[in-house]
Design an enzyme around this catalytic site. Structure first.
Site, PDB file in Angstrom:
ATOM      1  NE  ARG A 148      -3.762  -2.317   0.028  1.00  0.00           N
ATOM      2  CZ  ARG A 148      -3.538  -3.468  -0.603  1.00  0.00           C
ATOM      3  NH1 ARG A 148      -2.439  -3.632  -1.340  1.00  0.00           N
ATOM      4  NH2 ARG A 148      -4.387  -4.472  -0.514  1.00  0.00           N
ATOM      5  CB  SER A 170      -9.343  -0.912   3.684  1.00  0.00           C
ATOM      6  OG  SER A 170     -10.003  -2.022   3.137  1.00  0.00           O
ATOM      7  CD  GLU A 186      -5.457   0.307   2.569  1.00  0.00           C
ATOM      8  OE1 GLU A 186      -6.138   0.296   1.531  1.00  0.00           O
ATOM      9  OE2 GLU A 186      -5.241  -0.721   3.241  1.00  0.00           O
TER      10      GLU A 186
END
Length: 303
Positions: free
Chosen positions: A175, A225, A295
């Site tokens: 990520r 998320s 995130e």
């Protein structure tokens, strides 16, 4: 000064220019204060010229794509907010090599390539972001991510330099990419896919779309998320096992459908979401001894 800059960008017809534009209009969470100057370029050259002008005026610059992995503070954005949007959604295909603008939406791209029997983008069926944003954060799902298909990306740096970065130079990891450190904007990417069996590819795409629809609360404004998975653990499982599903602060609520999603129930402020994030982090630390990191990218004044 910003008024003069706005007039300059408008007079040179470089794109859409707005002052004090509410960013709740440009994020999937439907949250965010105003950008002092909002700019959506009509093409790459226009973006490059605008960045030069902004740099000369010492105006801070932030860039966003479709605003799907983003929480913008209630105080908004100081300086200029650049939206990589419709002006940078070009697409050129040379067999299995796809040159695509940073503003191209990821889900339609995955659908288009799957229909043409090219495999590699099926994972993106449930990611409501843009190509540029996906490169920026190395978006992924279902065991794959952008690092698996990006050959190189054309990046506009804060000093106005346009430069191609290879897959290796993009520094992909879970990520993340080097763009998060440099502030570079992905304006174009070259993706390499593989030819495959159309029926198999379309079935995988449908499975991923169905999974998204059946397990994620996209019927509410949300940002995807919220937390990175602290592997081998999963953030959603940790949050759910801590009894936090449905927990609410102001208008922000931990989704009853998927615990790693925070939804805007209608009137949430960015501060509500931030307070809920911190409460979740504190609870997970106390119950499991695990630090979970966000995130979602959090930007704006006072953050």
């Amino acid at each position: 000064m910003l008024n003069q800059l706005a007039d300059k960008l408008k007079n040179e017809d470089l794109g859409t220019v707005l002052l004090n534009e509410p960013l709740k209009n440009h994020t999937t969470l439907k949250i965010g204060g105003p950008a002092d100057l909002y700019f959506e370029p009509k093409n790459i050259d226009a973006l490059k010229q605008a960045v030069v002008y902004l740099k000369e005026a010492n105006v801070p610059i932030r860039a966003i794509g479709r605003g799907s992995n983003l929480l913008v503070a209630d105080g908004g954005i100081e300086g200029a907010l650049i939206k990589v949007g419709e002006g940078l959604n070009h697409l050129k295909q040379d067999d299995n090599k796809i040159t695509v603008g940073g503003g191209y939406s990821l889900i339609p791209l995955a659908t288009l390539m799957s229909r043409e029997a090219f495999t590699g983008l099926e994972f993106a069926a449930g990611i409501p972001g843009s190509v540029g944003g996906a490169v920026f954060m190395n978006a992924g799902a279902h065991g794959s991510d952008m690092s698996q298909i990006v050959e190189k990306a054309l990046v506009l740096f804060p000093d106005g330099e346009l430069k191609w970065l290879s897959n290796e130079e993009l520094g992909f990891s879970y990520r993340t990419s080097v763009l998060q450190e440099t502030g570079g904007i992905c304006v174009e990417a070259v993706l390499v896919l593989e030819k495959g069996d159309k029926e198999t590819i379309m079935a995988e795409l449908k499975k991923n779309k169905d999974y998204r629809r059946n397990t994620q609360p996209w019927n509410f404004p949300c940002c995807g998320s919220v937390f990175r998975n602290p592997l081998p653990n999963y953030a959603g499982q940790l949050i759910e096992s801590s009894g936090l599903k449905g927990t609410r602060i102001g208008g922000a609520q931990v989704s009853e459908m998927h615990a790693n999603f925070i939804v805007n129930t209608g009137d949430a402020k960015a501060q509500d979401v931030l307070d809920l994030i911190r409460y979740i982090q504190k609870t997970i630390k106390e119950k499991h001894g695990i630090d979970i990191e966000t995130e979602v990218e959090i930007i704006g004044r006072n953050e």
